[in-house]
Enzyme design. Structure first.
Site, short mmCIF file in Angstrom:
data_model
loop_
_atom_site.label_atom_id
_atom_site.label_comp_id
_atom_site.label_asym_id
_atom_site.label_seq_id
_atom_site.Cartn_x
_atom_site.Cartn_y
_atom_site.Cartn_z
N LYS A 1 46.45 -1.03 41.73
CA LYS A 1 45.68 -0.04 40.95
C LYS A 1 44.45 -0.70 40.33
O LYS A 1 43.35 -0.16 40.35
CB LYS A 1 46.55 0.61 39.87
CG LYS A 1 47.69 1.44 40.40
CD LYS A 1 47.18 2.65 41.18
CE LYS A 1 48.29 3.45 41.81
NZ LYS A 1 47.82 4.44 42.78
N TYR B 1 52.30 -3.74 42.44
CA TYR B 1 51.87 -2.33 42.39
C TYR B 1 50.73 -2.16 41.37
O TYR B 1 49.69 -1.57 41.67
CB TYR B 1 53.06 -1.42 42.00
CG TYR B 1 52.63 -0.07 41.54
CD1 TYR B 1 52.15 0.87 42.46
CD2 TYR B 1 52.67 0.30 40.18
CE1 TYR B 1 51.72 2.13 42.03
CE2 TYR B 1 52.24 1.54 39.76
CZ TYR B 1 51.77 2.45 40.68
OH TYR B 1 51.33 3.69 40.26
N SER C 1 46.55 4.22 36.86
CA SER C 1 47.75 4.19 36.04
C SER C 1 47.50 3.38 34.77
O SER C 1 46.70 2.43 34.77
CB SER C 1 48.86 3.50 36.85
OG SER C 1 49.94 3.17 36.02
P1 NAD Z 1 54.75 10.11 45.45
O1 NAD Z 1 55.34 8.95 46.15
O2 NAD Z 1 55.61 11.29 45.16
O3 NAD Z 1 53.44 10.63 46.23
C1 NAD Z 1 52.63 9.77 46.99
C2 NAD Z 1 52.47 10.40 48.35
O4 NAD Z 1 51.64 9.56 49.15
C3 NAD Z 1 53.78 10.58 49.10
O5 NAD Z 1 53.89 11.91 49.56
C4 NAD Z 1 53.67 9.61 50.29
O6 NAD Z 1 54.35 10.08 51.43
C5 NAD Z 1 52.18 9.53 50.46
N1 NAD Z 1 51.65 8.31 51.08
C6 NAD Z 1 51.91 7.02 50.76
N2 NAD Z 1 51.21 6.20 51.56
C7 NAD Z 1 50.49 6.98 52.39
C8 NAD Z 1 49.57 6.73 53.44
N3 NAD Z 1 49.26 5.48 53.82
N4 NAD Z 1 49.02 7.76 54.10
C9 NAD Z 1 49.33 9.05 53.76
N5 NAD Z 1 50.19 9.35 52.77
C10 NAD Z 1 50.76 8.32 52.10
O7 NAD Z 1 54.10 9.57 44.09
P2 NAD Z 1 53.47 10.36 42.87
O8 NAD Z 1 54.33 10.12 41.69
O9 NAD Z 1 53.11 11.73 43.25
O10 NAD Z 1 52.16 9.48 42.64
C11 NAD Z 1 50.89 9.86 43.17
C12 NAD Z 1 49.91 8.76 42.85
O11 NAD Z 1 49.85 8.59 41.43
C13 NAD Z 1 50.27 7.40 43.44
O12 NAD Z 1 49.09 6.76 43.85
C14 NAD Z 1 50.88 6.68 42.26
O13 NAD Z 1 50.74 5.29 42.37
C15 NAD Z 1 50.07 7.24 41.10
N6 NAD Z 1 50.76 7.13 39.80
C16 NAD Z 1 52.02 7.65 39.69
C17 NAD Z 1 52.69 7.51 38.47
C18 NAD Z 1 54.10 8.04 38.31
O14 NAD Z 1 54.79 7.59 37.41
N7 NAD Z 1 54.55 8.98 39.13
C19 NAD Z 1 52.07 6.88 37.38
C20 NAD Z 1 50.78 6.40 37.53
C21 NAD Z 1 50.13 6.53 38.76
N1 UFG Z 2 64.25 2.87 31.15
C1 UFG Z 2 65.56 2.69 30.78
N2 UFG Z 2 66.53 2.95 31.71
C2 UFG Z 2 66.25 3.38 32.97
C3 UFG Z 2 64.90 3.56 33.34
C4 UFG Z 2 63.92 3.28 32.41
O1 UFG Z 2 65.85 2.30 29.66
O2 UFG Z 2 67.19 3.58 33.77
C5 UFG Z 2 63.18 2.63 30.15
C6 UFG Z 2 62.23 1.51 30.51
O3 UFG Z 2 62.73 0.27 30.11
C7 UFG Z 2 60.97 1.95 29.75
C8 UFG Z 2 61.04 3.48 29.79
O4 UFG Z 2 62.40 3.80 30.07
O5 UFG Z 2 61.05 1.55 28.41
C9 UFG Z 2 60.16 4.10 30.86
O6 UFG Z 2 60.44 3.50 32.11
P1 UFG Z 2 59.89 4.08 33.48
O7 UFG Z 2 60.39 3.20 34.58
O8 UFG Z 2 60.18 5.54 33.58
O9 UFG Z 2 58.33 3.97 33.32
P2 UFG Z 2 57.40 2.69 33.06
O10 UFG Z 2 56.68 2.93 31.78
O11 UFG Z 2 58.13 1.43 33.20
O12 UFG Z 2 56.41 2.78 34.32
C10 UFG Z 2 55.75 3.99 34.62
C11 UFG Z 2 55.55 4.11 36.12
C12 UFG Z 2 54.60 3.08 36.63
C13 UFG Z 2 53.35 3.11 35.84
C14 UFG Z 2 53.64 2.96 34.37
C15 UFG Z 2 52.43 3.06 33.52
O13 UFG Z 2 56.78 3.95 36.79
O14 UFG Z 2 54.27 3.41 37.95
O15 UFG Z 2 54.53 4.01 33.97
O16 UFG Z 2 51.77 4.23 33.79
F1 UFG Z 2 52.56 2.10 36.23
#
Ligand code: NAD
Ligand code: UFG
Length: 340
Positions: free
Chosen positions: A153, A149, A124
């Protein structure tokens, strides 16, 4: 290639499964459904016509993971499994470290034992902490994460780098995602957060569908053009295709490499709310609220390394992000619950 997707039933994993099938690969899902549900498998079948092999497994369970690998014959693994809620990670940090790090250690052991050489990891942009400069290139300083979190990562990246150094057969691509949004254009799979969404786009779409009265914009005094926070939003289908593009690169290289998956363009919170309302012709009322602790002014990628190494760049713009988010939300107002 036969590709294991840990956490493959989740938001990004399910979209990646679809894109892998479209590209002729065979995804295999391993998920404990802690943040997803098996209904997603039916939806993947509706979109692709393919019934994906799926295993209900906790990736921290070494015995079960060993069994999965014993017969799995995987060519590669994409490791999505992890807990990802920033706020929750502050309340229950030990569970976050245990789940995210243990699952990776168990996976690395199994990959070594069964000679699976290719690993793609969901990292991330959060590893950059407060960006030292913008746009963020992969050689920017990492660390200074603002929550457990983010530290998981950061630590997992280091664990994988060390594992790849020690095992000359291992090839790892550490994909640093920026802000994934949107959904498959069919409206059949999408992001299904439980409870009140933390992230911006799910919150906006729940306001639009009437589940929330208004969006609170966290802070309008940031050092950005309109004072609201700026992020690099990337369509989840583009992101999924970035994983497909990583496979041949991973298979033809050794060692580890960090690659940003972003668009290179930042949009403010205000711009996102207004774009969503304009594109979908639906009101998104908003109010300014205090800053959210731990948030930064701006964060966006330099996406050049992904283009050079993977031949990948984002194709879908703000309009598609807003349109597809809404198409998913309005067709599934309660997510996968009460599936239609
Ligand atoms: P998500 O929660 O939708 O998907 C993660 C999946 O992993 C879920 O289906 C959950 O049930 C499964 N899981 C969690 N722990 C587990 C375990 N111990 N064994 C088996 N399955 C398990 O999240 P996502 O948005 O699809 O994110 C996928 C990956 O990308 C995550 O590692 C997350 O940290 C990373 N990531 C997500 C974002 C974002 O904003 N969505 C940003 C950066 C990185
Ligand atoms: N925001 C609002 N109101 C809300 C939700 C979010 O104003 O109700 C704003 C936040 O302050 C930020 C922007 O919208 O300025 C984006 O916020 P998000 O929570 O959607 O995303 P972040 O950038 O905070 O974090 C995301 C993921 C993290 C990841 C990070 C960097 O949630 O898992 O991007 O990749 F680590």
């Amino acid at each position: 290639m036969r590709v294991l997707l840990t956490g493959g039933a989740g938001y990004i994993g399910s979209h990646t499964a679809v894109e892998l099938i479209n590209a002729g690969h065979t995804p295999v899902i391993a998920d404990n459904y802690s943040n997803s549900c098996p209904e997603v498998l039916n939806r993947i079948k509706e979109i692709t016509g393919v019934e994906v092999e799926a295993h209900e497994i906790d990736m921290c369970d070494a015995e079960k993971v060993d069994k999965l690998f014993a017969t799995g014959a995987f060519d590669a693994v994409i490791h999505f499994a992890g807990l990802k809620a920033v706020g929750e990670s502050v309340s229950i940090p030990v569970q976050y470290y245990r789940n995210n790090i243990d699952s990776t250690l168990v996976l690395l052991d199994a990959m070594t034992k069964y000679g699976v050489a290719n690993l793609i990891f969901s990292s991330s942009a959060t590893v950059y902490g407060n960006p030292e400069r913008l746009p963020l290139t992969e050689d920017c300083a990492t660390g200074g994460c603002t929550n457990p979190y983010g530290w998981t990562k950061y630590m997992i990246e280091q664990i994988i780098r060390d594992a790849a150094k020690a095992n000359p057969n291992l090839s790892a691509v550490l994909l640093r995602y920026f802000n994934p949004v949107g959904a498959h254009a069919s409206g059949r799979i999408g992001e299904d957060p439980s409870g009140i969404p933390n992230n911006l786009m799910p919150f906006i779409s729940q306001v639009a569908v009437g589940r929330r009265t208004h969006l609170s914009i966290f802070g309008n005094d940031y050092n950005t053009p309109d004072g609201t926070g700026v992020r690099d939003y990337i369509h989840v289908v583009d992101l999924a295709r970035g994983h497909v593009a990583s496979l041949p690169y991973c298979a033809s290289h050794k060692g580890s490499v960090e690659i940003n998956l972003g668009t290179g363009t930042g949009y403010s919170v205000k711009e996102m709310a207004e774009a969503f309302a304009r594109v979908n012709d639906i009101p998104v009322p908003y109010q300014y609220a205090p800053r959210r602790p731990g948030d930064i002014d701006a964060c966006y990628a330099d996406p050049v390394k992904a283009k050079e190494l993977l031949g990948w760049e984002a194709q879908l713009g703000l309009e598609e992000m807003c349109r597809d988010t809404w198409n998913w939300q309005k067709n599934n107002p309660n997510g996968y619950k009460g599936a239609n």
